[in-house]
Design a protein around this motif. Structure first.
Motif, PDB file in Angstrom:
ATOM      1  N   GLU A  92       0.806  -1.228   0.000  1.00 52.10           N
ATOM      2  CA  GLU A  92       0.000   0.000   0.000  1.00 52.10           C
ATOM      3  C   GLU A  92       0.836   1.274   0.000  1.00 52.10           C
ATOM      4  O   GLU A  92       0.282   2.377  -0.023  1.00 52.10           O
ATOM      5  N   ILE A 102      -3.719   0.254  -5.563  1.00 52.37           N
ATOM      6  CA  ILE A 102      -4.356  -1.033  -5.273  1.00 52.37           C
ATOM      7  C   ILE A 102      -5.790  -1.044  -5.803  1.00 52.37           C
ATOM      8  O   ILE A 102      -6.218  -2.007  -6.433  1.00 52.37           O
ATOM      9  N   CYS A 106      -7.150  -3.577  -8.602  1.00 51.55           N
ATOM     10  CA  CYS A 106      -8.281  -4.466  -8.307  1.00 51.55           C
ATOM     11  C   CYS A 106      -9.396  -4.300  -9.335  1.00 51.55           C
ATOM     12  O   CYS A 106     -10.006  -5.286  -9.770  1.00 51.55           O
ATOM     13  N   MET A 140     -10.245  -6.114  -2.404  1.00 53.73           N
ATOM     14  CA  MET A 140      -9.077  -6.970  -2.580  1.00 53.73           C
ATOM     15  C   MET A 140      -9.472  -8.441  -2.413  1.00 53.73           C
ATOM     16  O   MET A 140      -9.057  -9.293  -3.193  1.00 53.73           O
ATOM     17  N   PHE A 145      -7.262 -11.554  -3.366  1.00 56.33           N
ATOM     18  CA  PHE A 145      -6.190 -11.385  -2.381  1.00 56.33           C
ATOM     19  C   PHE A 145      -6.517 -12.253  -1.166  1.00 56.33           C
ATOM     20  O   PHE A 145      -7.335 -11.885  -0.324  1.00 56.33           O
TER      21      PHE A 145
END
Length: 173
Positions: A92, A102, A106, A140, A145
């Protein structure tokens, strides 16, 4: 204090990751691996006492989400790899700009309909219990993730100070 005897005038090499070519991954076509490692950044914004990135200065560069996603798609199509782990510093970094990276990555993954799995490292003090951060973590999760490792180096103030961590005990909790 380090003795002058052990110091020299040389400094660590700092590559701008945006200027480097993607690594060759021909070996993945023959040797399947659990994860394909993706370098998303070079350097770190922290100054942890145990980390070599902190010792080499505060130089930090990160790749654009489109470039990262292009590499993922290319590796997936050439090798069939479905599991990717981001090996840069903290995923991040740097702060709001990193979280935006991010989010954009995504969205690219989500729009592609690829079924992939991802892992990364984050700092314990980077995500808070607010709508924005919880929404990003949920996004995420939706895109794959499954392995997010939070850097929680200690459960006491003494060690956090020794390690030069920005995170507090509350952040770690």
């Amino acid at each position: 204090m380090i003795s002058k005897r052990y110091q020299n005038e040389k400094s660590a090499y700092h590559a701008n990751i945006k200027e480097l070519p993607w690594p060759e991954r021909e070996y993945l076509e023959y040797n399947k691996s659990i994860f394909t490692y993706i370098s998303d950044s070079h350097g770190c914004t922290g100054v942890c006492s145990f980390c070599s990135d902190a010792q080499s200065g505060k130089y930090y560069t990160t790749r654009e989400p489109e470039d990262i996603f292009s590499e993922i798609k290319t590796v997936h199509s050439r090798t069939g790899s479905r599991n990717f782990f981001f090996t840069g510093g903290s995923f991040e970094d740097p702060g709001k700009k990193g979280k935006k990276k991010i989010h954009e990555l995504c969205k690219l993954i989500e729009q592609s309909s690829l079924k992939l799995s991802f892992g990364c490292y984050i700092k314990a003090d980077s995500f808070k219990e607010n709508k924005e951060d919880l929404g990003l973590l949920a996004l995420m999760r939706v895109v794959g993730f499954y392995n997010i490792f939070a850097g929680i180096e200690s459960g006491n103030d003494y060690d956090l100070k020794l390690f030069k961590k920005r995170a507090t005990l509350k952040d770690n909790q």
